[in-house]
Design a protein around this motif. Structure first.
Motif, PDB file in Angstrom:
ATOM      1  N   GLY A  30       0.805  -1.207   0.000  1.00  0.00           N
ATOM      2  CA  GLY A  30       0.000   0.000   0.000  1.00  0.00           C
ATOM      3  C   GLY A  30       0.844   1.264   0.000  1.00  0.00           C
ATOM      4  O   GLY A  30       0.523   2.228  -0.695  1.00  0.00           O
ATOM      5  N   GLY A  34       0.933   3.972  -2.917  1.00  0.00           N
ATOM      6  CA  GLY A  34       0.635   5.361  -2.586  1.00  0.00           C
ATOM      7  C   GLY A  34       1.683   6.327  -3.095  1.00  0.00           C
ATOM      8  O   GLY A  34       1.362   7.415  -3.589  1.00  0.00           O
ATOM      9  N   GLY A 142     -12.903   1.598  -5.193  1.00  0.00           N
ATOM     10  CA  GLY A 142     -13.439   1.400  -3.852  1.00  0.00           C
ATOM     11  C   GLY A 142     -14.392   0.215  -3.793  1.00  0.00           C
ATOM     12  O   GLY A 142     -14.367  -0.571  -2.846  1.00  0.00           O
ATOM     13  N   ASP A 155     -10.074  -4.756   7.345  1.00  0.00           N
ATOM     14  CA  ASP A 155      -9.761  -3.319   7.360  1.00  0.00           C
ATOM     15  C   ASP A 155      -9.846  -2.696   5.970  1.00  0.00           C
ATOM     16  O   ASP A 155     -10.045  -1.491   5.832  1.00  0.00           O
ATOM     17  CB  ASP A 155      -8.347  -3.091   7.909  1.00  0.00           C
ATOM     18  N   ILE A 156      -9.713  -3.525   4.943  1.00  0.00           N
ATOM     19  CA  ILE A 156      -9.646  -3.000   3.579  1.00  0.00           C
ATOM     20  C   ILE A 156     -10.960  -2.357   3.157  1.00  0.00           C
ATOM     21  O   ILE A 156     -10.992  -1.507   2.266  1.00  0.00           O
ATOM     22  CB  ILE A 156      -9.238  -4.122   2.589  1.00  0.00           C
ATOM     23  N   TYR A 158     -12.683  -0.273   4.827  1.00  0.00           N
ATOM     24  CA  TYR A 158     -12.672   1.144   5.189  1.00  0.00           C
ATOM     25  C   TYR A 158     -11.947   1.972   4.144  1.00  0.00           C
ATOM     26  O   TYR A 158     -12.366   3.086   3.812  1.00  0.00           O
ATOM     27  CB  TYR A 158     -12.033   1.328   6.571  1.00  0.00           C
ATOM     28  N   LEU A 159     -10.863   1.424   3.609  1.00  0.00           N
ATOM     29  CA  LEU A 159     -10.172   2.096   2.512  1.00  0.00           C
ATOM     30  C   LEU A 159     -11.108   2.200   1.317  1.00  0.00           C
ATOM     31  O   LEU A 159     -11.189   3.245   0.661  1.00  0.00           O
ATOM     32  CB  LEU A 159      -8.900   1.322   2.131  1.00  0.00           C
ATOM     33  N   LEU A 162     -13.722   4.946   1.850  1.00  0.00           N
ATOM     34  CA  LEU A 162     -13.131   6.281   1.692  1.00  0.00           C
ATOM     35  C   LEU A 162     -12.892   6.613   0.224  1.00  0.00           C
ATOM     36  O   LEU A 162     -13.103   7.751  -0.213  1.00  0.00           O
ATOM     37  CB  LEU A 162     -11.821   6.367   2.479  1.00  0.00           C
ATOM     38  N   GLU A 163     -12.466   5.610  -0.554  1.00  0.00           N
ATOM     39  CA  GLU A 163     -12.245   5.826  -1.986  1.00  0.00           C
ATOM     40  C   GLU A 163     -13.569   6.183  -2.671  1.00  0.00           C
ATOM     41  O   GLU A 163     -13.628   7.083  -3.520  1.00  0.00           O
ATOM     42  CB  GLU A 163     -11.651   4.568  -2.632  1.00  0.00           C
ATOM     43  N   LEU A 188      -4.250   8.124   0.772  1.00  0.00           N
ATOM     44  CA  LEU A 188      -4.992   7.065   1.469  1.00  0.00           C
ATOM     45  C   LEU A 188      -4.253   5.730   1.430  1.00  0.00           C
ATOM     46  O   LEU A 188      -4.258   4.977   2.408  1.00  0.00           O
ATOM     47  CB  LEU A 188      -6.391   6.902   0.865  1.00  0.00           C
ATOM     48  N   HIS A 189      -3.614   5.443   0.301  1.00  0.00           N
ATOM     49  CA  HIS A 189      -2.852   4.193   0.206  1.00  0.00           C
ATOM     50  C   HIS A 189      -1.694   4.174   1.206  1.00  0.00           C
ATOM     51  O   HIS A 189      -1.422   3.147   1.835  1.00  0.00           O
ATOM     52  CB  HIS A 189      -2.306   4.015  -1.210  1.00  0.00           C
ATOM     53  N   TYR A 192      -3.152   3.861   4.778  1.00  0.00           N
ATOM     54  CA  TYR A 192      -3.640   2.491   4.983  1.00  0.00           C
ATOM     55  C   TYR A 192      -2.480   1.502   5.061  1.00  0.00           C
ATOM     56  O   TYR A 192      -2.486   0.584   5.887  1.00  0.00           O
ATOM     57  CB  TYR A 192      -4.572   2.094   3.840  1.00  0.00           C
TER      58      TYR A 192
END
Length: 201
Positions: A30, A34, A142, A155-156, A158-159, A162-163, A188-189, A192
């Protein structure tokens, strides 16, 4: 006995987690993606400015489109490289196989929204609606992350959320699309990736 039973239960839980989820995803993947996103956003801004267009226009200068398309392909390939490299390295470290049934499921679940989004982006390019492309790529990306949440770290999602939120906002603020794209695929990457690395290293 209680301590031994707790240890056995923890071991069984760990084995079930390993068998049912793809846990080789590395936070460094990630972070690498990013950094590529930040660099691509900066280069894209320069390309648009040097081609005589303006970042806040609905329609960018035609001369910039092939360059931006090429930049997007290069950024995608570099992001995939980082993802594969660090994931394979983590798998070897954990002693886990790469190509499993979970891997196949993840690839299929990623491919469906990404392929659909790619077709939609081609349609936008065909109709010269360049200002909508940034938001569209964020939204479909997303959706693909949320789609694979059950196969890897939860958790992914949530990313992914947000995307999608960034992409939706971008559609109503077209002139700032590149900024939202850079935040989504860059900032964000990295955030995260750091969280994932610290939590699951």
């Amino acid at each position: 006995m209680d301590t031994k039973a707790s240890e056995d239960l923890a071991h069984i839980k760990e084995m079930m987690e390993r068998s049912s989820r793809f846990i080789s995803l590395s936070g460094l993947s990630g972070i690498g993606a990013g950094i590529v996103g930040l660099a691509a956003g900066g280069i894209a801004s320069s390309i648009i400015a040097n081609s005589g267009g303006k970042i806040d226009n609905y329609f960018y200068a035609e001369a910039a489109i092939p360059k931006l398309f090429g930049l997007g392909i290069i950024a995608l390939l570099l992001a995939l490289f980082f993802g594969c490299f660090f994931t394979i390295r983590k798998s070897k470290k954990l002693g886990l196989p790469i190509w499993t049934s979970n891997t196949k499921k993840i690839l299929i679940q990623l491919a469906i929204p990404l392929f659909t989004g790619g077709i939609f982006v081609l349609a936008l390019l065909n109709h010269q609606l360049y200002g909508l492309i940034a938001g569209t790529t964020l939204i479909f990306y997303g959706l693909s992350l949320i789609n694979v949440e059950k196969q890897t770290y939860s958790d992914i999602k949530y990313l992914g959320l947000l995307e999608i939120i960034l992409g939706c906002i971008s559609l109503f603020w077209i002139g700032k699309g590149l900024i939202f794209w850079t935040i989504g695929f860059g900032v964000l990457h990295i955030v995260y990736g750091i969280i994932l690395y610290r939590k699951y290293r």
